[in-house]
Scaffold this motif. Structure first.
Motif: not given
Ligand code: S3P
Length: 170
Positions: A98-106, A127-130
């Motif tokens: 079961y594939v769960v994607a975790l997201k977050a603001e930059p 910052e630039e790399k992210v």
């Protein structure tokens, strides 16, 4: 859907390892971090692997690790942020768990990864790399069975949410 493993995907600093460990504790399943597994097998840190052998070499080891690990069951598998870039890996993940994607603001990602200098792709201007890599990968995690925005959630809340989802999803 195959629920014998939970596969955590997402950008660096999205919380895959911390959520994965807690989830494994709660479910009594085995926690596997593919990056740590590769480092252990190779007796080398990922940063120095990239420097000495290049990214393609690491990606090969990563695909191999994903394939091996997905043969097992009752595992929480935290993958590296770039593991989703190969179509073959995505297919294996979808078939094996079961594939769960975790997201977050930059900004949240930047804050979480700032103190850890070990990521080869984030050396230099953080910052630039992210921002650049996030832009390149903006749809890379969309194939997951479910997506969770972790920006304002605690590790505990995220783990509980995933447990609720696997219990209620058909
Ligand atoms: C990478 C993420 C890292 C690690 C390697 C490459 C990426 O894992 O696999 O440095 O391409 O996003 P984390 O997501 O655990 O930091």
């Amino acid at each position: 859907m195959n629920r014998s493993n939970i596969v955590l995907i997402g950008f660096m600093g999205a919380g895959k390892s911390s959520v994965g460990k807690l989830l494994a504790d709660k479910l009594g399943w085995t926690f596997i971090d593919t990056d740590l597994r590769i480092e252990k097998q190779q007796q080398q840190k990922i940063l120095s692997m990239f420097q000495e052998h290049g990214e393609a070499y690491f990606r090969q080891l990563e695909s191999q690790a994903i394939e091996e690990v997905l043969n097992g069951q009752e595992q929480i598998i935290a993958t590296g942020g770039g593991a989703v870039l190969a179509e073959h890996n995505r297919q294996l993940m979808l078939a094996g768990g079961y594939v769960v994607a975790l997201k977050a603001e930059p900004e949240v990602i930047v804050r979480r990864v700032r103190s850890d200098q070990s990521r080869p792709l984030l050396q230099g201007d953080l910052e630039e790399k992210v921002h650049n890599i996030m832009e390149q990968r903006k749809h890379a995690y969309d194939f997951a069975h479910t997506v969770i925005d972790t920006s304002e959630l605690t590790t505990e809340e995220i783990a509980n949410l995933i447990i609720d989802q696997i219990r209620t999803s058909s």
